[in-house]
Design a protein around this motif. Structure first.
Motif, short mmCIF file in Angstrom:
data_model
loop_
_atom_site.label_atom_id
_atom_site.label_comp_id
_atom_site.label_asym_id
_atom_site.label_seq_id
_atom_site.Cartn_x
_atom_site.Cartn_y
_atom_site.Cartn_z
N LYS A 1 0.86 -1.18 0.00
CA LYS A 1 0.00 0.00 0.00
C LYS A 1 0.90 1.23 0.00
O LYS A 1 1.89 1.28 0.73
CB LYS A 1 -0.87 -0.03 1.26
N ASP A 2 0.57 2.21 -0.80
CA ASP A 2 1.35 3.44 -0.88
C ASP A 2 0.67 4.52 -0.04
O ASP A 2 -0.47 4.34 0.42
CB ASP A 2 1.49 3.89 -2.34
N ARG B 1 0.21 9.00 0.66
CA ARG B 1 0.37 10.39 0.21
C ARG B 1 0.76 11.20 1.44
O ARG B 1 -0.08 11.54 2.28
CB ARG B 1 -0.93 10.89 -0.39
N GLY C 1 -7.74 10.51 1.23
CA GLY C 1 -6.69 10.03 0.32
C GLY C 1 -5.33 9.75 0.91
O GLY C 1 -4.33 9.82 0.20
N THR D 1 -2.95 4.96 -1.12
CA THR D 1 -3.15 4.69 -2.54
C THR D 1 -2.42 3.41 -2.89
O THR D 1 -1.86 2.74 -2.02
CB THR D 1 -2.71 5.89 -3.41
N ASP E 1 1.59 5.21 -6.97
CA ASP E 1 0.76 6.41 -6.99
C ASP E 1 1.03 7.29 -5.76
O ASP E 1 0.31 8.24 -5.52
CB ASP E 1 -0.72 6.02 -7.03
N GLY E 2 2.05 6.93 -4.98
CA GLY E 2 2.35 7.66 -3.76
C GLY E 2 3.85 7.83 -3.59
O GLY E 2 4.59 7.90 -4.57
N ALA F 1 -5.22 -0.63 -1.08
CA ALA F 1 -5.31 0.78 -0.70
C ALA F 1 -6.73 1.08 -0.27
O ALA F 1 -7.67 0.86 -1.04
CB ALA F 1 -4.92 1.68 -1.87
N GLN G 1 -9.37 3.51 -0.11
CA GLN G 1 -9.61 4.77 -0.80
C GLN G 1 -11.09 4.97 -1.02
O GLN G 1 -11.86 4.01 -1.03
CB GLN G 1 -8.91 4.77 -2.17
N SER H 1 -11.23 7.42 -6.46
CA SER H 1 -10.23 6.52 -7.03
C SER H 1 -10.93 5.23 -7.45
O SER H 1 -11.12 4.33 -6.64
CB SER H 1 -9.15 6.21 -5.98
N MET I 1 -7.42 1.66 -10.17
CA MET I 1 -6.34 1.70 -9.19
C MET I 1 -5.69 0.33 -9.00
O MET I 1 -4.47 0.22 -8.86
CB MET I 1 -6.86 2.25 -7.85
#
Length: 150
Positions: free
Chosen positions: A61-62, A64, A85, A88, A92-93, A117, A119, A124, A129
């Motif tokens: 998992k990314d 932000r 958010g 992500t 994407d992060g 993620a 979200q 998203s 995604m």
């Protein structure tokens, strides 16, 4: 059995994970979550390296960071952070997945890697995604020397 460290749970921070691993035996594995570790203030690569012998499942998992900073500064609930958010999919992060995957490969990890993620699906789109995260994870796995079947 594996324990999943998670924001808003009893085992959340790097220190919590260290304590869990110190006070349980090798029969208790660790479901390592890159996003939750990073959100909790940990260095995902360092924590993975520290406990890699107990890792039996990985959630990729990314994050932000700018949303996490706002969540902390504004004292948002976990749900508010998710909706706004904080998380992500890989690619994407801000998390560098290549070193994490290389670390797993070097250790001989053969378990699951899950693209994940939490979200808002209205912001998203889940399929879009999932495809994006899967593509990035396959790219870094191939670069690390894993046999990747498309």
């Amino acid at each position: 059995i594996a324990y999943h460290h998670h924001m808003g749970a009893y085992v959340e921070t790097p220190s919590d994970v260290d304590q869990l691993m110190a006070h349980t035996g090798p029969d208790v594995g660790l479901l390592f979550d890159t996003g939750h570790m990073t959100f909790a203030g940990g260095d995902a690569q360092a924590m993975l390296g520290k406990h890699i012998g107990r890792v039996c499942h990985v959630h990729c998992k990314d994050v932000r960071p700018e949303v996490i900073r706002m969540a902390r500064n504004r004292n948002w609930s976990f749900l508010d952070a998710v909706i706004n958010g904080a998380f992500t999919v890989p690619g994407d992060g801000a998390i560098a997945f290549a070193p994490l995957i290389e670390q797993l490969r070097a250790h001989g990890y053969q378990g699951w890697l899950v693209v994940e993620a939490e979200q808002d699906p209205k912001v998203s789109p889940p399929l879009e995604m999932a495809i994006k995260g899967h593509k990035e994870l396959m790219r870094v796995m191939a670069a690390a020397g894993y046999e990747v079947v498309q």
